[in-house]
Design a protein around this motif. Structure first.
Motif, PDB file in Angstrom:
ATOM      1  N   UNK A   1      45.770  58.567  43.349  1.00 12.35           N
ATOM      2  CA  UNK A   1      46.622  58.916  42.204  1.00 12.35           C
ATOM      3  C   UNK A   1      47.486  60.113  42.583  1.00 12.35           C
ATOM      4  N   UNK A   2      48.478  59.860  43.445  1.00 13.31           N
ATOM      5  CA  UNK A   2      49.273  60.954  44.013  1.00 13.31           C
ATOM      6  C   UNK A   2      49.962  61.830  42.971  1.00 13.31           C
ATOM      7  N   UNK A   3      50.616  61.180  41.989  1.00 10.80           N
ATOM      8  CA  UNK A   3      51.376  61.956  41.006  1.00 10.80           C
ATOM      9  C   UNK A   3      50.450  62.862  40.198  1.00 10.80           C
ATOM     10  N   UNK A   4      49.320  62.327  39.777  1.00 13.78           N
ATOM     11  CA  UNK A   4      48.392  63.121  38.962  1.00 13.78           C
ATOM     12  C   UNK A   4      47.801  64.259  39.779  1.00 13.78           C
TER      13      UNK A   4
ATOM     14  N   UNK B   1      39.527  66.658  42.588  1.00 16.49           N
ATOM     15  CA  UNK B   1      40.423  65.736  43.303  1.00 16.49           C
ATOM     16  C   UNK B   1      39.708  64.984  44.417  1.00 16.49           C
ATOM     17  N   UNK B   2      38.438  65.333  44.634  1.00 16.28           N
ATOM     18  CA  UNK B   2      37.685  64.661  45.700  1.00 16.28           C
ATOM     19  C   UNK B   2      38.159  65.048  47.088  1.00 16.28           C
TER      20      UNK B   2
ATOM     21  N   UNK C   1      54.500  64.539  27.391  1.00 14.00           N
ATOM     22  CA  UNK C   1      53.131  64.741  26.901  1.00 14.00           C
ATOM     23  C   UNK C   1      52.106  64.001  27.772  1.00 14.00           C
ATOM     24  N   UNK C   2      52.469  62.785  28.229  1.00 13.94           N
ATOM     25  CA  UNK C   2      51.511  61.983  29.000  1.00 13.94           C
ATOM     26  C   UNK C   2      51.086  62.713  30.281  1.00 13.94           C
ATOM     27  N   UNK C   3      52.041  63.398  30.943  1.00  7.73           N
ATOM     28  CA  UNK C   3      51.698  64.124  32.171  1.00  7.73           C
ATOM     29  C   UNK C   3      50.770  65.296  31.873  1.00  7.73           C
ATOM     30  N   UNK C   4      51.044  65.980  30.763  1.00  2.81           N
ATOM     31  CA  UNK C   4      50.176  67.102  30.395  1.00  2.81           C
ATOM     32  C   UNK C   4      48.772  66.607  30.045  1.00  2.81           C
TER      33      UNK C   4
ATOM     34  N   UNK D   1      42.970  65.807  30.912  1.00  2.61           N
ATOM     35  CA  UNK D   1      41.853  64.848  31.039  1.00  2.61           C
ATOM     36  C   UNK D   1      41.040  65.170  32.300  1.00  2.61           C
ATOM     37  N   UNK D   2      41.742  65.450  33.409  1.00  4.64           N
ATOM     38  CA  UNK D   2      41.049  65.814  34.659  1.00  4.64           C
ATOM     39  C   UNK D   2      40.262  67.110  34.468  1.00  4.64           C
ATOM     40  N   UNK D   3      40.849  68.034  33.733  1.00  9.92           N
ATOM     41  CA  UNK D   3      40.197  69.332  33.492  1.00  9.92           C
ATOM     42  C   UNK D   3      38.922  69.150  32.662  1.00  9.92           C
ATOM     43  N   UNK D   4      38.996  68.310  31.626  1.00  7.08           N
ATOM     44  CA  UNK D   4      37.789  68.079  30.794  1.00  7.08           C
ATOM     45  C   UNK D   4      36.666  67.472  31.635  1.00  7.08           C
ATOM     46  N   UNK D   5      37.046  66.502  32.489  1.00  5.52           N
ATOM     47  CA  UNK D   5      36.027  65.872  33.349  1.00  5.52           C
ATOM     48  C   UNK D   5      35.421  66.902  34.302  1.00  5.52           C
TER      49      UNK D   5
END
Lengths: 189, 189
Positions: free
Chosen positions: A143-146, A185-186, B171-174, B179-183
């Protein structure tokens, strides 16, 4: 500046003055007059070398960014993939000093109203994004962009964090945030 | 401003002018003169209500921060633990508009040279940190300091990111970064 100083040295002195003024007081404080005062020359000497204010900002900021980019390239040299990603981000948030962080913040804050600064920042960001995506791909991140978004948020946040709290964060606190980011990010070591 | 306008309305107009000028051009551009021009009054009318520049900044910034704090409290109301943490951060980076983000950035950038702003920012940060730690504890997070550091970095990074790239992030990018931060913190919904 004595008349015997050559063109390169004069441009270098002007560039240093622009950066120092921007670090101390922001780009609004950077004028032909304030730069001339700082280098101990008349305003006409300064304009002889850089034309007007926009050209002065362009020359100075491009020179400063090139120097930073070279540092970043050196930090990544001999690394690939996850190691290279970590080397780039470590350089940005652990190695770069407070003055460098203040310079970036000044650049980001001034960019919306100074098209010359916007263009230099965009050019740097294009280089940074291409490098980062390339290394994340090498590291097997899908997931490069993320992943790039998260890293850019963490870098910006660590740069700003120092000013939000009024004092730079100790290295250990920054490393902890980076360690969590690598795990997320693994690409932890 | 007509003479019949009462004290609260005048202070409110002065406060709005201070915030608007800071959002547009940074706090260096906020002077008794520029505020007087913006509200259509003489400088002596402005100083009658706020004394000098420092008091004007204090009154205006405190009022603005109080309004933001009330929004944040409303966003968290009826939530506890992980939900309350997510509601606070969502408010800061998804609900708050670009002008609010520009105001915060202006505040952070000016704080090192304006003790009045430093004091208001410190007071807000003390409230924010206490609230955040309390909710993280409720959410069962054990490494409180590290979790709070990561969240503060992500919030600052998302606020600055918009200006770094020259346009607000969708908003989707933020949301993806959050979401990654919560995980990473083990507090996903």
């Amino acid at each position: 500046m004595p008349r015997t100083v050559d063109r390169t040295a004069r441009l270098s002195a002007i560039g240093d003055a622009v950066v120092a003024l921007a670090v101390d007081s922001g780009f609004a404080a950077v004028t032909i007059r304030s730069v001339a005062e700082r280098v101990g020359a008349s305003t006409s000497v300064v304009t002889h070398y850089v034309g007007g204010r926009d050209e002065m900002l362009r020359v100075a900021v491009r020179r400063e960014i090139e120097a930073r980019r070279e540092q970043a390239e050196n930090a990544m040299a001999n690394h690939r993939g996850a190691r290279a990603v970590r080397a780039l981000i470590d350089w940005a948030v652990l190695t770069a000093d407070e003055a460098t962080h203040r310079f970036w913040l000044a650049l980001i804050v001034a960019a919306p109203t100074e098209p010359v600064l916007r263009a230099e920042l965009d050019a740097f960001n294009a280089w940074w994004d291409a490098r980062l995506r390339n290394m994340l791909r090498e590291a097997g991140v899908t997931e490069l962009e993320h992943a790039a978004d998260l890293l850019n948020v963490v870098v910006d946040g660590l740069v700003v964090g120092a000013f939000d709290e009024g004092a730079p964060w100790p290295q250990a606190r920054r490393r902890q945030v980076l360690a969590t980011t690598w795990r997320a990010l693994g690409i932890a070591g």
